[in-house]
Structures are given as structure tokens and as C-alpha cells.
Write a protein that holds these residues in place. Sequence first.
Motif, PDB file in Angstrom:
ATOM      1  N   ILE A   1     -62.569  -0.335 -45.619  1.00 45.08           N
ATOM      2  CA  ILE A   1     -63.718  -1.130 -45.181  1.00 45.08           C
ATOM      3  C   ILE A   1     -64.437  -0.435 -44.029  1.00 45.08           C
ATOM      4  CG2 ILE A   1     -64.362  -3.310 -44.072  1.00 45.08           C
ATOM      5  CD1 ILE A   1     -62.269  -4.651 -45.885  1.00 45.08           C
ATOM      6  N   THR A   2     -63.684   0.141 -43.092  1.00 41.28           N
ATOM      7  CA  THR A   2     -64.316   0.869 -41.986  1.00 41.28           C
ATOM      8  C   THR A   2     -65.155   2.024 -42.503  1.00 41.28           C
ATOM      9  OG1 THR A   2     -62.477   0.289 -40.510  1.00 41.28           O
ATOM     10  CG2 THR A   2     -63.869   2.138 -39.864  1.00 41.28           C
TER      11      THR A   2
ATOM     12  N   ASP B   1     -58.030  -1.688 -44.153  1.00 37.14           N
ATOM     13  CA  ASP B   1     -58.858  -1.540 -42.957  1.00 37.14           C
ATOM     14  C   ASP B   1     -59.663  -0.246 -42.996  1.00 37.14           C
ATOM     15  OD1 ASP B   1     -57.450  -3.493 -40.467  1.00 37.14           O
ATOM     16  OD2 ASP B   1     -56.461  -3.240 -42.392  1.00 37.14           O
TER      17      ASP B   1
ATOM     18  N   HIS C   1     -65.736  -8.068 -38.916  1.00 38.63           N
ATOM     19  CA  HIS C   1     -65.835  -7.320 -40.183  1.00 38.63           C
ATOM     20  C   HIS C   1     -66.105  -8.262 -41.341  1.00 38.63           C
ATOM     21  CE1 HIS C   1     -61.855  -8.688 -41.542  1.00 38.63           C
ATOM     22  NE2 HIS C   1     -62.206  -8.198 -42.710  1.00 38.63           N
TER      23      HIS C   1
ATOM     24  N   TRP D   1     -56.804 -10.008 -47.291  1.00 38.79           N
ATOM     25  CA  TRP D   1     -57.094  -9.629 -45.906  1.00 38.79           C
ATOM     26  C   TRP D   1     -56.678 -10.743 -44.950  1.00 38.79           C
ATOM     27  CZ3 TRP D   1     -59.890 -11.498 -41.893  1.00 38.79           C
ATOM     28  CH2 TRP D   1     -60.895 -12.435 -42.134  1.00 38.79           C
TER      29      TRP D   1
ATOM     30  N   GLY E   1     -66.987  -1.102 -36.624  1.00 37.76           N
ATOM     31  CA  GLY E   1     -67.905  -0.690 -37.680  1.00 37.76           C
ATOM     32  C   GLY E   1     -68.846  -1.785 -38.148  1.00 37.76           C
TER      33      GLY E   1
ATOM     34  N   GLN F   1     -68.321   0.751 -44.001  1.00 35.79           N
ATOM     35  CA  GLN F   1     -69.291   0.264 -43.025  1.00 35.79           C
ATOM     36  C   GLN F   1     -70.223   1.365 -42.524  1.00 35.79           C
ATOM     37  OE1 GLN F   1     -66.372  -1.344 -40.319  1.00 35.79           O
ATOM     38  NE2 GLN F   1     -66.857  -3.462 -40.852  1.00 35.79           N
TER      39      GLN F   1
ATOM     40  N   TRP G   1     -62.485  -1.909 -37.853  1.00 36.47           N
ATOM     41  CA  TRP G   1     -63.489  -2.569 -38.678  1.00 36.47           C
ATOM     42  C   TRP G   1     -64.326  -3.565 -37.890  1.00 36.47           C
ATOM     43  CZ3 TRP G   1     -60.071  -5.252 -43.001  1.00 36.47           C
ATOM     44  CH2 TRP G   1     -59.250  -6.230 -42.435  1.00 36.47           C
TER      45      TRP G   1
END
Length: 717
Positions: free
Chosen positions: A303-304, A300, A577, A430, A643, A307, A640
Motif C-alpha cells: 500500500i505504501t 503495508d 492510510h 488489514w 504515504g 501511494q 502508510w
Amino acid sequence: MDDLAPGHTAAVEWGEMEEPRVPARLYALKDRDTFLVADAMGDVLGLADGLFHDDTRVLSRWRLLLGANSPTLLSGSASQDNVFFTSHLVNGALVSPGGPVGPPGVLHVERKRFLWEERLYERITVANYSNTVVMLPLAFEFDADFRDMFEVRGAVRPKRGTRHPAEVGERSVRFRYDGLDKVERCSVIIFSDPPSRLAHDRAEYMYALQAYGRVELYVEIGAHAGPTPTRERFRAAAARARFAMRARRRRGARLRTTGRLFNAWMEKSRADLALLTTPLQTGPYPYAGIPWFSTAFGRDAIITAWQILWFEPALAKGVLTFLATHQAEEVSAFRDSEPGKILHETRRGEMAALGEVPFGRYYGGVDTTPLFVGLAGAYAERVGDMELVDQLWSHLERATAWVERGIEASPFGLLTYSKTSERGLTNQGWKDSGDSIFHADGTFPPPPIGLVEVQGYAFMAFRTMARLAEKRGDSEAAQRYADRAETMRRKVEDLFWMEEQGSYGLAIDGEGQLCRVRASNQGHLLFAGLPQADRAARVIETLLGPDFNSGWGLRTLAVGEARYNPMSYHNGSVWPHDTAICVMGMARYGEREGAMRITSAMFESASQFEMRLPELFCGFVRRPGDPPVAYPVACLPQAWAAGAVFMMLQACLGLAIDGEHDVLHIRDPHLPFGIDHFALQRLGLRDQLLDLQFEREEAVVVLRDRAKLAKHVKLAR
């Protein structure tokens, strides 16, 4: 070796999760490792709500009463910056043992609260709007059950620690619990005014409110006793909390459009990211979401950070540094760890400390490790500085070596997973729910499982290492990694492509059989840049078609597939996300129009969720006049999801930053529907801060002052 704590191996059974009260709206506040979830009244009733610290619920009941009843709700809301929660209430008929003491509808009750330095501050203000004296019987019910987060989520423990009798003082109540992990956990409630009656679970007041008079009561709740709550303490702490939040929200470039609601979406998203971002010794780190995941997750956070990398790279540095510090060094079946693997999740509660669950430091994520390598490369490209890469190089090599060992151990040359801890996660991508990976007939595949997007991440990791090794002057290693990437590309194209569906299959099972299922996972291949151009075009067409595109966002599973259910967690719902990653992948292959349409749809979804996208929502088709359908136990806020807007906006603009050469590349920029002007201010390059303005002119979006920016901006159509 297996590092399960000896003497604490009793199996934990799982019952039903204490779901949040639905359809009651819940509101969250957070500071560092403490967060509060309460309803619109401001009450905590001990379901999935409460005040939590270090994965332990330290306040399980906190209810305000006027006489014997709850007041009537007027409104409840969190401030735009996520610092304050405020509830407005009105009295019903007030009664006492001696009879009525006040008419209904004359007392306005305001509850205002915030968290600061892991302490809850609350102010209760009652105003009398009648022209007579009103007797106010005010009461609070409270409790602290010290349940571990996993108990709240449904774990049934065979044994718990010792909960001591509450210690009642003149104006305070102290709760204490000795855990089986030998840690004492405490919770102290302190009132500004001494109650007329104070017991272990209740405080009572009787105020005589003069005509048009008012009374204020202050309460503080924390792990330790403190000074008597006062107006001055409340105001001083509130000012510090708001100042700290303002500083966090101002990091990075400033983004502004001509759309008032679109601005509100971006501002709320930045406020949510600021709320969830926790200052750790290694730098800022975004916790995943509230209530279930307010802790450090690997996937998480990566990926955040990705972003928002284009306008705020500092978060990526904090994420990479923390994950490198916690990289696995040994084999543990219990924790699903192997040398080089990157952390999936960490917990600080009693059950994790005892080994009743493996999540103290848990490594059961197959994708986190290659994503870690990918983010490091993206960060180096963005900032144009190899300093952090040099510091982390041994960690990146060990992470890539783990990926290589996994591929070499697979008879099919894929990066796969299979659960090694019976208490760990069955699925480790995920989509980690137990029913998310299946064959076309709905049957579950035998492990080990090779997910399609994970092969894309491995491909991306190898390409990243090739570029970084070249920059470090090791051309031999660079070539080896490049060859690895190309081998992985061919494997995916050969094993996963489904010509008749124009899609890549979901996974390869342990027997080498393809799960011939159309899922959004293939959109992550676009993000990684793996598919050849003609196949990418067909995937994009599929994702933009009605089986995936709900009208509000992209479904995780296509309509018509086995196990499709728009109300499920991973099998047909919309995850912001996931949609954002797919949109970024489309843009990578030049599909700017589709990226714009999906971004606009997600904006319209956000407008129906009060400008805050939840972790997920249901995948029902959009119909005129109907809003998107909420998923009842989605985390809100979720990092996420917050983001997602920024990754989709980057995709629309066609924006990429070459930090090494101080150049911003813009390719065929688009703006979401209804947005005619976008300003990007103080975008940091290595030695430069840029201000850019995009404007829509008829059918195209143009960049203003191109000549002035020519040295640092390269624009292509």
C-alpha cells in the motif's frame, strides 16, 4: 508440512504490553535494521523504548544525570530530515556529598545523536553560563536486557538464554547474551573520556567547568567495539548519514505548493518514508513503522508503494521483487502459509528463530496476495514496461492460483481466511485486531471469514492478470481471468449489498451470514473499481456523511454500530492510510469535491500532529477549538500514514499515468482548501521528464502551459 522448530514448542503466554510512557513524547531514529526510541530528554528507561537491532533490545536503559537527579527539559526534537535528535536541558541545583557545587539554571546541556551503519553516535555538550567555576557531576545509567520485541510487546517466555556479566574496561562496557537460538548478541558502550568511575550499570564524571566554559563528551553504542569516539568520528559519520538521507528523499518527482504548512506536511512525510525505507538486496523496502513494526510487512509495503507510485515507482519495484523472493512454497499451519501466498510479516529475533512465535516468515494475511498482483499491474501501467512483470510472471501466476484455490474451496465462492496457527492472527485482513470483525449485534462470526474488501482485491487481481496476459499475447488466459473478475463482481453485488443502508456489509461468515455492519472496508471496493455506479454513489454519500466523517478523517466504523468506540484500534478510530484509500476510491468514481474536503481535513489533522500523521488517532467528532485526539500507542512514524498525503493528492488532481504511451491523464483537477498553486517537477515518464503547474482560478483549477504539454498530457473535465 508444519515447519515449527522441534524442541522449542513451549507455549508463550502473553501479559501486558510495555506501553510507551504516556503522555511523554517519544522520538525515533532508524538506520537499516536498527532503531532507537527515547523520550524528549533523550533518555531510555526500558519500558517500550530502547535501542533495537534485529528485533532485539540491545540497550534498555540510557539515562543522563546531573548529580543524583535528571536535568530539567527545555525541548526535544528530531530534525526535519529525521537524521538527528536533539535535546536541550538545564541543570537544577547541583549537589555532591560535600554540599552544593553549582546554582540552578546556569548549565545548558545539549544531547545530539544519530544512527549510522547501525551504530548510535551521541554528543553531550555542557556549557557554563555563569561567571564562576562550576563543578559538574555528570553520570549515566545504562543496561542491556536483550529482550525480544515480542517480550517487550507482552510475551512471557518460559525460558530465556544466558545473560553474561558485563565486561567493564577503562572507557567501555560490553554486554553479552547467548540466546536459546545459539546466537550471541552483544552491545558495547564506549566513552570518549575515561569515566572517574565505571561500573556495569553506571559511568560517573566530575568536570570543573570554567566560567563560560564548555565540555564535550562523545559516546558510541553498537554491537561491536570500535575506535575511541572523537569529534572527528562524530562529524564524519553525521555527514554521511545526512548525505544518505538527502539522496533517499530526492528520489522521484518534486512536489511543491504555495502553502508553507502543506509543504511541511509533504516534506515530513517524504522524510518519514525515507527513514523507514531500508535498502535490501532486492531493492528499497519500506518497513511498516516504529516501534512495533520496524520490519518487512507485505500489506503495508504494497500500500505504501502504491501511494507514491505515481511520482516514485522505484519503491514498488523493490517491494514486488522482495515479496516474490519470499513467496510461500509449502503448506505450514504454524506459519499460515500455502504455495503461492505472499508474505505478511518477517522477523529476525530469537523468539521467531525458535518458533515461539510464527512470525519469522508469517503468511497470515488474506489480502496481501491479491494486492501483490494488483500492485504489479499498477506498476506496469505506470512505467509502461513489462520487463518486471515478465520476470515475476510465474510468481504472479502462483499468487493468482492461490486466490483461485481459496475461492473454489469456499461454498460461497469467496476468498476467505481462518486461522491455522493457534499463535497466529485471528483476523487476517488489514483490521487484524481480535474484535474488529463482528455481526450487527456485536457477536463474533464463525470462520472462515470473507471480508468485503478482500473480494474487491481478488476482483482487481483477476482484472490485472487479464490485462497483463493480454499484453503477453495469451488471449485465452486473459479471457479466463476476465471471466473470473466478472464472477467476483456479481458475487459481491449479490451477497454484500445492504439496500436499506446504502452500504456493503463488512463480511460473510462461515455459515453464509452477512455481517450487516457499516465499516470503511467498503471504501476499498471503490478503490478496486468493483461497485456499479449507482451503488458507488450511495457508498460515497455514506462515507462522506457524519457517521463516518469525523471532521478530521474517515472513521473505520460508523457511529451507531455495535462495538463502535472512537478510542479503539479498529472500531471507530481514524487511520490515515484507510482514509486515503477511500478517497482514492471516491475519485475513481468522479467524486473530486469530496476527495478535496477529506484531504483538507487530513491536512488540518497533520497540522495538529506537528505535520506527521500517526498510524491512527481517535475518531471523536471535530469540535471548534479542539484538536484531534491522539491514540496513545500508535506507531510514529508509520509508512502508510506518511504515504497517505500523496495518494489523496493524486485523487484530488484526478491524475493517472499511462506509461506505455507516455501520457499523463488529468481529470477535473482540484486542490485542497488554501492551496492555490501546485508544482510537479521532474515527473518521470518512459522517455520524458515533465514539469506541471496547477493553479486555482476562481472556482476551477487549471493546468498552465497546456499547449506546450499537449503531447504528453490529456486534460478532461
